[in-house]
Design a protein around this motif. Sequence first.
Motif, PDB file in Angstrom:
ATOM      1  N   THR A 461      -4.562  28.138  11.117  1.00 50.66           N
ATOM      2  CA  THR A 461      -5.863  28.753  10.872  1.00 50.66           C
ATOM      3  C   THR A 461      -6.459  29.945  11.528  1.00 50.66           C
ATOM      4  OG1 THR A 461      -6.401  27.356  13.216  1.00 50.66           O
ATOM      5  CG2 THR A 461      -6.737  26.273  10.871  1.00 50.66           C
ATOM      6  N   ALA A 465      -4.603  31.355   7.541  1.00 49.67           N
ATOM      7  CA  ALA A 465      -5.789  30.763   6.469  1.00 49.67           C
ATOM      8  C   ALA A 465      -6.683  31.916   6.448  1.00 49.67           C
ATOM      9  CB  ALA A 465      -6.398  29.506   7.423  1.00 49.67           C
ATOM     10  N   LYS A 466      -7.333  31.725   5.150  1.00 48.23           N
ATOM     11  CA  LYS A 466      -8.475  32.599   4.986  1.00 48.23           C
ATOM     12  C   LYS A 466      -9.692  32.256   5.915  1.00 48.23           C
ATOM     13  CE  LYS A 466      -6.209  34.871   1.601  1.00 48.23           C
ATOM     14  NZ  LYS A 466      -5.896  36.193   2.231  1.00 48.23           N
ATOM     15  N   SER A 467     -10.529  33.051   6.035  1.00 46.68           N
ATOM     16  CA  SER A 467     -11.892  32.809   6.909  1.00 46.68           C
ATOM     17  C   SER A 467     -12.529  31.799   6.511  1.00 46.68           C
ATOM     18  CB  SER A 467     -12.539  34.161   7.139  1.00 46.68           C
ATOM     19  OG  SER A 467     -13.034  34.677   5.813  1.00 46.68           O
ATOM     20  N   ARG A 468     -12.655  31.522   5.249  1.00 46.58           N
ATOM     21  CA  ARG A 468     -13.580  30.445   4.694  1.00 46.58           C
ATOM     22  C   ARG A 468     -12.744  29.122   4.925  1.00 46.58           C
ATOM     23  NH1 ARG A 468     -14.726  30.365  -1.776  1.00 46.58           N
ATOM     24  NH2 ARG A 468     -12.728  29.874  -1.728  1.00 46.58           N
ATOM     25  N   ARG A 470     -10.557  28.703   7.329  1.00 48.13           N
ATOM     26  CA  ARG A 470     -10.620  28.609   9.016  1.00 48.13           C
ATOM     27  C   ARG A 470     -12.076  28.030   9.362  1.00 48.13           C
ATOM     28  NH1 ARG A 470     -12.324  32.145  12.965  1.00 48.13           N
ATOM     29  NH2 ARG A 470     -11.255  31.406  15.014  1.00 48.13           N
ATOM     30  N   HIS A 538      -4.578  30.523  -2.826  1.00 46.49           N
ATOM     31  CA  HIS A 538      -4.716  30.847  -1.519  1.00 46.49           C
ATOM     32  C   HIS A 538      -4.945  29.591  -0.838  1.00 46.49           C
ATOM     33  CE1 HIS A 538      -4.191  35.001  -1.787  1.00 46.49           C
ATOM     34  NE2 HIS A 538      -5.246  35.057  -2.787  1.00 46.49           N
ATOM     35  N   GLY A 539      -4.073  28.902   0.146  1.00 46.42           N
ATOM     36  CA  GLY A 539      -4.617  27.935   0.892  1.00 46.42           C
ATOM     37  C   GLY A 539      -3.751  26.694   0.300  1.00 46.42           C
ATOM     38  N   ARG A 629       4.420  39.524   7.982  1.00 41.80           N
ATOM     39  CA  ARG A 629       3.356  38.665   8.745  1.00 41.80           C
ATOM     40  C   ARG A 629       4.147  37.901   9.879  1.00 41.80           C
ATOM     41  NH1 ARG A 629      -1.682  38.230   6.605  1.00 41.80           N
ATOM     42  NH2 ARG A 629      -1.666  36.047   7.283  1.00 41.80           N
TER      43      ARG A 629
END
Length: 734
Positions: A461, A465-468, A470, A538-539, A629
């Motif tokens: 997270t 993970a993307k901010s939304r 998270r 994504h996700g 990454r």
Amino acid sequence: MTYESDSIDKKRQRYDKWSRYTVTAFGGLVLITLVVLISHLLTQSLPLALLPKIQLEKTYGLPDKHPIVANGDIFSGQPMIVKNGPCRLALMNVDNRETFLSLHNFTRPCDHELAAISLMGENALVDISSSGQVRIVFARGLTYGSRIQGASRSNQQEQSDRRLAATSPSSVSFSLPVQVWQNRKRWHVELSSRWAVAKVVTDEAVFVRWVNRKDPTLRIDKQFEDAQDVVLLPGAEMMIVEQNNELTLMSLNGPPQPLGDVGDSGMSIPLSKRVFALEKDRTFLLIEGETNSESSVSRWVLQRDERGLTFKKTYSIALGKQVRVLDVGEHASGNVLILLTNQSSLLFVNRVSGEIVSQQSIAHQVSHITWFGDRIFGYDNNQLYIWRADHLSGITTWRSLFSPLHYEGYSESDTVWQTTSASDFTEAKFSLTPLLIGSIKASLLALILAIPLAIGAAIYTAFFAKSRLRHIIKPAVEMLEAVPSVLIGFIAAIWLSPKAEQFLFSFAFFLMVVPFVLVGIALVQREVAGYLPSKIRHGAELGFAIVGVFVLGFVSVEWAPFWLESLFGLNGYEILAAESDSPIGKTTIVVAIALGVAISPSIYSLAEDAISGVPDELKFASFALGATRLQTLMYVVLKVAFPGVVAAIMLGFGRAFGETMIVLMVTGNTPISSWGLIEGLRALTANLAIELPEADVSSAHYQILFLTAAILFAFTFIVNTVAELVRKRMRLKG
């Protein structure tokens, strides 16, 4: 404007001032509360460090110089037995003016033999006629209805006397062979809850008759030719026979057994003066060595081995030169023994560990001692001395708390916590080792289960993970931290424990295989995600991982046991059950699962904050240097966030160690000194919750419980302090 600005500034200053005072006051209250808590823990457990001591409380001289035959707790109305003439025993007590008065005269013809014996603190009179007819009468039944002159008695006292008389043991009657009795040189009678035993010593042999108290027609006779002496142990249904300067243990039903290494068994002192049997006859002390040389006292406890019931020597206490034990007193509820020596001293001994904790000199030489409550009664002829014993819980030593000891009935030394018993004169077992092992074992295993789950979720997270996503996952996980631990314990006890008997092997298989499954999903998820729509691409890795875990769980439950049994002919449940004496649903693994779930949100929240708090500039600099990454995560992010992650893990460990309700509800609360993962356990916290409400205030049990609370507080305080120091030091180095 200037006036208004000054007014606003003064107002703000007042608010700041009072806010500072308020915060300081509440902070001070927190510190005061902490100091009071620590002080209370220490003051309640401090008596364990004090040495036992005695103080002379009363001295009595009996009228007409009547010699004392057997003592009683005169403060509780139990009379003493004195010889009141050539053919008479008298039951005497004190009145309100502390003057001895006779309650009952037990008079018999002068050709009778009279004596007094004691069983579990109850005195009884023995009357044997010239023809060998034995009658044993308990003193409590004789004194009912007697009134002490000058002492008023209320209805409540009368009712108490009536209840005592109703519960008084019945008298015992049986006969001895006339020829044996008439040729007696000396005799002795002993009692247990089941047997009445009479020993008659003649020139030719020692005759012993065992009579069942409930069925007097059941008699067992033993005769020992050329025996110097026989010591009766009716509570153990055994006898110690001295023949040809050798000691042999004789059982009513089993073969004779030599006692083994008893040192110098050819002492000039009679055997009956060298063996001191404790109440219930499951332990006796044997004096070894001559009095003019180095002497010692050894402890022998009843145990069961391949030969059946026997006695085994557990320790020996050196007494020194010209020191002889005259009598032994046993506390009814504590592990305290007092040894009366011919040097006018009392030795306070821990009866389990054999350590001499304290030695007290007494100004008056006495020949016999008894123990009633916290008072020690000593007498010699017609003088009675009463000492008050203080700090008896100081008999507890570090060895008795943490080292393996040999207890009554155990075949070998062990660490045992068992504080409750059905009766008095039973060894209390106060070993803290099983409780410490239980707490550490459950906490470490819970940490092993929680670290991958919590740290892995935090890394995902905070970094991948993307901010939304998270902002959805993080609050949801942190909400689990607000779930009461009693609710988690309730769910684990009602649902998880019964399921564990069916699925514990499947869960073990799942734990071993899940890392490989997750690695495989990570290798293929990117290629598979390329075929998905961009909106859900994504996700998608989270969805793949969840699906893979659920599929693996289904395989572990439905197919893994069948595969194992088909390929190897093994039953997983039987394998686990054979390795444990505890129910499968109450094992450490089940506790660790519930405890791991409880501490995971705390570890996740702190670790996620530490990882997400790594500056973006460091990440971008790593990407600019060509790092991937994964390389950025391993060599930059985790290295910077490592102090916070370590602090999160240690704080989680501290919470797991201090958890109460889960370990109380899920475990079988069995104090076992085993590191096995499929064994039961009892934690320090659960033990406090179970036993503290029922412990007698100011008893050794009560004070040891406060000591465990102090240990628990010190451990969690040290863990949290070390976590904070490590975090600060590693942050400074970083």
